[in-house]
Design an enzyme around this catalytic site. Structure first.
Site, PDB file in Angstrom:
ATOM      1  N   LYS A 124      16.819  71.568  -5.512  1.00 40.76           N
ATOM      2  CA  LYS A 124      15.626  72.408  -5.873  1.00 40.76           C
ATOM      3  C   LYS A 124      14.743  72.278  -4.826  1.00 40.76           C
ATOM      4  CE  LYS A 124      12.603  73.772  -9.858  1.00 40.76           C
ATOM      5  NZ  LYS A 124      12.454  73.675 -11.163  1.00 40.76           N
ATOM      6  N   SER A 199      12.912  77.291 -14.395  1.00 38.59           N
ATOM      7  CA  SER A 199      12.611  77.618 -12.893  1.00 38.59           C
ATOM      8  C   SER A 199      13.522  77.292 -11.802  1.00 38.59           C
ATOM      9  CB  SER A 199      11.283  76.930 -12.562  1.00 38.59           C
ATOM     10  OG  SER A 199      11.376  75.507 -12.414  1.00 38.59           O
ATOM     11  N   SER A 223      13.373  74.016 -17.457  1.00 35.95           N
ATOM     12  CA  SER A 223      13.618  74.717 -16.145  1.00 35.95           C
ATOM     13  C   SER A 223      14.910  74.077 -15.632  1.00 35.95           C
ATOM     14  CB  SER A 223      12.408  74.091 -15.209  1.00 35.95           C
ATOM     15  OG  SER A 223      11.295  74.927 -15.474  1.00 35.95           O
TER      16      SER A 223
END
Lengths: 545, 721
Positions: A124, A199, A223
């Site tokens: 990420k 996210s 997330s």
């Protein structure tokens, strides 16, 4: 065993047909899992199981059935095909083939390989990498290359893992759809008109579409778990403190954890094992011993008819109540039945404070983020410089141009909540609620080995659907935020489908364990996954190839 | 000025001791001013605070007005801790490093970097908290104090808000006697830990500024006092005591110039008798204790004037800057409402939990603190002035303690340290850790003087040797043969010898010729120096008044019947002296005086051989039994003194007598003699210093004034004629 499960009728068989590309990849790997266990594994239906890509790869590399270069090429091919429609990566490494070649040379020299040798890992983009840009999905860090690797990334590299690239996310992890990225919107591999969740949407979509084998995400309020559910992959949120946060761009420091995505529970567990442990660079990282999740999973004996006999499972009543999609409730109840089939005793448990989690979470997370994001002030030259005549406009312009709307909104909320005269009413109150929530989980987990719930009140929704309704989007985090507030570990794994898209939309089951008891979650999750019949969670996007 | 006084003392040998004492009393404060010892007392830097007020045009009026008001002063002090690394990362911090060279992702506030507490910071905070008699919080935490400024890379400062590590203590101090003296106890509100910010470097044009983050993340302790102080002096002494405290504890260098100790002062005034506080004003930019005192007194006067004129509303809550140049405070910024720092608990750092055992272990490890030390010194019988001087600098105190631990007399040790040692340190710009003398040797020296092994004057000489070169007292005494004969039996024996050898003079003395006392003293002096057997006495012969005096002394006091006397003349045909003497008829000069002695007649000629013959003749006249030899030696190298020395050594001389001019330099620089160069040192001193035989320098004091003698063991011994 599956008789008690009730997936949506039209989807019950999907996707039973083998996928060409995947078969190419898995055909030589069927025995990999069993070869590693002390006793031959006898899952009820090997074909239906999600096998460990990592273990299979290791077997293939060591037995010279596959070279790392071949492996990287096949993933790159798939990545090139799928990326235009998915947009899960913000940056893809340009040294993948070189790294693969180095690994092949190593294998040819019969050198010892790290536990993650050749494993392709997506990271990420709010996790720092020294050899790739790390933007956190924000304009404010456009082109920023950190001078250091996050501890989790460093550990992956040290164990032979290959970082494929940086995955898309909601700016600084603030969002539940990945639409709040400053750069691009990622699509859900199951239906490209839908969000992958967020996210960590990029990391979930990338694993789901097999653009990489496993990936790192971050989980502040769900997330990792919510996108795992939306994309039909396994998502693991470790206990707070299990994995070092060093190198993770802080959103809400007391809630943030780095989590793992995998296409199987085993892979998620292996990745977690690789990145766990105390780190002297993170004062909040725990000194708790890290059990060997890999051998824990591979030692499971499937010869027993009821491998989870005696396990007390609590289904959180508040998570199957009103406001939760009926389809989701049905799938979750089915999953509960499956657990009962495996020998668990499942009972409903009430967490009265459950509904308090959401407001408490949004106050605490916004407050901390308003502080954590103060450092993006435009002063230091490694960040984009906005010319300004005086100090306040330097700050104002840098932040006005650098941050997206969602981030600005949370900074404003957090600043408000921490302001003199409001602190007691908001921040302090939210902390008190947090303590209550922690206690109620403790009580529930004293009576149950694990708690289960949906990972999200719905399956993946359409891109843009909740963009202008932040409250609706925030409400979608109801299933996950409580776990962050309590700092507990949780595993989300696909357990069924609801209607939607061309092939149905996956639904994730969330299992919550006691602090630092990831081992139990992985064991239960692995057994659940290996015994789940007629469900292969491979999205149609790559099935269509 | 101090040094001038100090030097003048050595020029007055007879009143030496009394003057020293006087001098010490007078100059205590001046002594303390020296920067080289690094310790300052608040009041020791500059003249007292009132000076500033009196520089104000309305000084007298304000002084009068001020009497109606009482000031209330509270101080926030930031102490930079001298830990090896910063508070939350492993960067070292060295004052003055090139900009941004001691930085890392953590102290630069890069995304993803996390603070990790340096445990030394806790230790330092506990030490200070305990030393300030505070209540400690066993469960404490860090908070974020949020504001934007370019020197604050994270946009927040890690600090402590509602649960500081230490609260509710006090500090004891003794005001210097110049300011009335007295003991004070000031309350400490709290002590908390925090990190320092970076520094802004402003361009000269003012068009841009640069940020140096070297200092960012350096650990600080903020120490907040109760508003207990009433005058600038009290405030400055409070700060000075804090400085002493942190230096004693070793937690900070406490250096104000480097910003290691920074004080922000809050001042308000109220009519005497009123309980409520007035409007407080904060003063910043106080770079020394003296500017602190002056700034506060200025501010008190300013506020008092405004109040007395009914303009009290012009005193507003603001931050004022002390301007050293203008000796005044000026408005820096007015406070528009309270700043909202939006404090909240630092989530990146776990709470600070301490066990009582750990706190106890820190407590027992505390050194003796300034207040304890002062009380102990006081109990030892030292005067408050001595106490304050010795306890001011931990290193001086340690030196003193070590000296008395070796058994030294307390008062004597204090005197030596505060007198000659402090003066030496000041002159040489050295700290007490840099001088060569050890407490062991100082103790030895004091003991040697006390036991009488050496005289006080010799002791002083040895002290300077020890200060400059080190070594041991015993070694120097042995090397230079400086032992004083103190055994009464031995002295008695010598007296007997002198008396028996001079029955004629004894008879005369008994007959009432008391002037002969000097003769006996001289004989005794020589006996003490020699071993009593036949000796070889050398007199340096020149056509000068000094030389004539020396010969006169030698004949009357130094030479005994069996002795041999050598007249040594060092010739230097090319010296400036000879050239000059030719031009100025130098040899004419001494003629009158020498002829006046009637013993040596000298013709006023330039022929040197003549005066040597005259001298030889004088010897035969005075002491017919001695053998007299005349030796001439050309000068060796450039130095007359070394020529004399080598000749004397070659001839196996026992006693060397040389005339000495009364010299200014010799008096001033007496102790500074060093073996190397003779520049500025007179020949006689050189010979005394470097000879391994007895060397007596003679100054004839007028017609009947007797002789002033100098030797290795006797300084300025006045032998009456």
């Amino acid at each position: 065993m599956l008789s008690t499960m009730h997936p949506p009728r039209s989807l019950s068989c999907f996707p039973s047909s083998p996928i060409s590309l995947l078969r190419h990849h898995t055909s030589f790997n069927f025995k990999a899992l069993s070869s590693l266990s002390t006793q031959p594994l006898t899952p009820t239906d090997t074909q239906a199981s999600q096998s460990s890509q990592i273990l299979n790869l290791r077997h293939s590399l060591l037995s010279r059935k596959l070279t790392a270069t071949q492996l990287v090429n096949s993933f790159l091919t798939r990545l090139r095909l799928t990326e235009p429609s998915l947009k899960s990566f913000l940056h893809v490494s340009d040294s993948l083939l070189r790294q693969a070649q180095e690994l092949d040379d190593k294998i040819n020299r019969n050198e010892e390989l790290g536990p993650l040798a050749g494993v392709l890992v997506g990271v990420k983009d709010n996790i720092c990498t020294s050899d790739m840009p790390s933007t956190g999905g924000s304009r404010v860090l456009d082109g920023y290359r950190p001078p250091f690797d996050a501890t989790a990334v460093r550990k992956i590299k040290e164990q032979g893992g290959i970082i494929v690239g940086k995955t898309n996310l909601d700016e600084f992890g603030m969002g539940s759809t990945t639409e709040a990225s400053a750069y691009q919107v990622t699509a859900n591999p199951w239906d490209v008109s839908r969000v992958p969740g967020g996210s960590s949407g990029g990391s979930a979509a990338a694993v789901s579409a097999r653009q990489c084998m496993v990936s790192l995400g971050s989980d502040t309020g769900g997330s990792v778990r919510q996108p795992a559910s939306f994309c039909g992959v396994v998502g693991l949120k470790p206990t707070y403190g299990r994995v070092s946060r060093f190198g993770l761009m802080a959103y809400a420091s007391s809630l943030d954890v780095i989590g793992c995505f995998g296409s199987s529970v085993a892979d998620a567990g292996i990745l977690l094992h690789a990145i766990s442990g105390h780190d002297r660079l993170d004062a909040t990282s725990s000194k708790q011993e890290v059990p060997d999740f890999t051998s824990l999973i591979s030692s499971i004996n499937f010869s027993e008819s009821k491998p989870l006999k005696g396990l007390r499972v609590g289904l959180i009543r508040e998570t199957i109540d009103e406001g939760v999609d009926h389809g989701v409730t049905t799938v979750i109840r089915g999953a509960a039945s499956h657990l009962e089939e495996l020998g668990c005793s499942v009972s409903e448990v009430s967490l009265p404070s459950f509904s308090l989690g959401l407001p408490s979470y949004y106050i605490l997370a916004s407050s901390e983020s308003s502080s954590n994001l103060s450092r993006y002030d435009g002063v230091r030259t490694m960040f984009p410089i906005t010319a300004a005549d005086e100090l306040n406009s330097l700050y104002g312009d840098s932040r006005a141009k650098g941050f997206g709307n969602e981030v600005k909104m949370r900074i404003l909320m957090g600043t408000y909540a921490l302001s003199a005269g409001y602190y007691d009413a908001y921040y302090k109150r939210a902390q008190q609620v947090r303590t209550i929530i922690r206690k109620s989980f403790k009580t529930a987990l004293d009576e149950h080995d694990i708690l289960i719930s949906p990972a999200s009140p719905s399956a993946a929704y359409k891109i843009g659907e909740k963009k202008n309704d932040p409250l609706a989007m925030y409400a979608g985090d109801i299933m996950t935020v409580n776990v962050n507030l309590a700092g507990l570990p949780a595993l989300v794994l696909p357990c069924g489908f609801v209607e939607g898209g061309s092939a149905g939309l996956p639904v994730g089951l969330q299992m919550i364990g006691a602090a630092f008891d990831e081992g139990k979650l992985l064991k239960v999750g692995h057994i659940f996954e290996q015994t789940l019949k007629n469900s292969r969670f491979v999205p149609p996007l790559i099935a269509d190839e | 000025m101090t040094s001038a006084i100090f030097r003048s003392i050595q020029m007055l040998p007879f009143c030496y001791h009394t003057t020293t004492a006087l001098f010490r009393r007078k100059n205590r404060i001046l002594f303390c001013t020296m920067k080289s010892t690094q310790a300052q007392s608040a009041t020791q830097e500059k003249p007292p605070a009132q000076i500033k007020v009196s520089s104000h045009p309305n000084a007298r009026a304000i002084d009068k007005i001020s009497k109606d008001y009482e000031a209330v002063i509270g101080i926030e002090t930031h102490v930079q801790l001298s830990t090896l690394t910063k508070a939350f990362c492993s960067c070292p911090y060295n004052y003055g490093s090139p900009p941004n060279t001691s930085v890392c992702p953590v102290c630069m506030g890069l995304p993803g970097a996390l603070p990790v507490l340096n445990s030394k910071v806790i230790e330092c905070a506990l030490k200070v908290g305990l030393a300030l008699n505070c209540k400690l919080s066993l469960n404490s935490k860090f908070d974020r104090k949020q504001y934007f400024y370019p020197d604050l890379p994270k946009g927040y400062q890690i600090s402590q808000f509602d649960i500081p590590i230490a609260t509710g203590g006090y500090i004891d101090l003794d005001l210097p006697l110049e300011y009335g003296g007295g003991h004070r106890k000031f309350g400490i509100t709290r002590v908390h830990m925090e990190e320092d910010a970076g520094k802004l470097l402003h361009s000269e044009s003012g068009s841009y500024s640069q940020v140096d983050l070297n200092r960012a993340g350096v650990p600080l302790l903020e120490i907040v006092s109760e508003p207990d102080m009433r005058t600038g002096i009290e405030a400055a002494e409070y700060a000075a005591e804090l400085q002493r405290l942190v230096r004693y504890l070793g937690v900070s260098n406490g250096n104000m110039q480097e910003g290691s100790l920074r004080c922000d002062v809050n001042v308000s005034i109220r009519p005497i008798g009123q309980l409520e506080f007035g409007t407080k004003v904060e003063i910043k930019n106080l770079n020394s204790f003296s500017s602190m005192g002056r700034a506060i007194d200025f501010e008190i006067a300013r506020q008092a004037l405004l109040l007395s004129q009914g303009r009290g509303d012009e005193i507003v809550q603001e931050t004022r800057l002390w301007e050293e140049g203008g000796q005044k405070t000026v408005t820096m910024r007015k406070k528009e409402g309270l700043a909202d720092y939006r404090y909240f608990p630092e989530p990146d750092l776990p709470g600070v939990s301490l066990t009582q055992e750990f706190v106890d272990s820190i407590h027992t490890s505390l050194p003796e603190l300034p207040e304890m030390k002062r009380r102990r010194y006081e109990q030892m019988g030292l005067s408050m002035q001595d106490v304050l001087f010795l306890a001011n600098d931990i290193n001086v105190a340690d030196f003193f303690d070590a000296t008395i631990a070796k058994g030294s007399d307390v008062k004597l040790a204090a005197n030596w340290i505060m007198g000659d040692i402090a003066a030496y340190m000041k002159n040489e710009k050295l700290t007490i850790n840099e001088i060569k003398i050890t407490p062991q040797e100082l103790s030895e020296l004091i003991g040697s003087i006390k036991s009488g092994t050496i005289s006080g004057k010799i002791g002083k000489e040895i002290l300077f040797e020890l200060l400059a070169k080190g070594g041991t007292v015993k070694g120097i005494i042995k090397e230079k043969d400086l032992v004083q004969i103190v055994d009464p039996a031995e002295i008695e024996k010598m007296v007997d010898k002198v008396l028996s050898e001079n029955p004629k003079q004894l008879e005369q003395y008994r007959g009432g010729k008391t002037k002969l006392q000097g003769f006996f003293a001289g004989q005794l002096f020589m006996v003490a120096m020699g071993d009593g057997s036949a000796r070889r006495v050398m007199v340096v012969a020149d056509p000068t008044r000094e030389s004539a005096g020396a010969l006169q002394y030698a004949l009357s006091h130094a030479v005994l019947e069996e002795d041999e006397l050598i007249l040594l003349h060092v010739e230097n045909p090319c010296s400036w002296r000879n050239t000059l003497s030719t031009l100025l008829k130098w040899p004419n000069l001494p003629v009158n005086s020498i002829s006046a002695s009637s013993t040596i007649g000298m013709e006023g000629g330039s022929n040197e051989v003549d005066f040597l013959d005259e001298m030889r003749y004088a010897c035969k006249l005075a002491q017919p039994k001695i053998r007299v030899r005349v030796e001439r030696s050309p000068i060796e190298g450039k130095e007359r003194a070394s020529t004399i020395l080598s000749q004397a050594k070659a001839m196996g001389v026992d006693i060397l007598v040389i005339g000495q001019r009364r010299s200014f330099s010799s008096a001033i620089l007496g102790y500074k003699r060093s073996g190397g160069s003779m520049r500025g040192i007179d020949t006689a001193e050189y010979l005394i210093e470097n000879s391994n035989f007895t060397c007596v320098a003679v100054q004839k004091k007028g017609q009947n004034g007797g002789y002033l003698l100098n030797s290795k063991t006797q300084k300025n011994f006045w032998l009456l004629a």
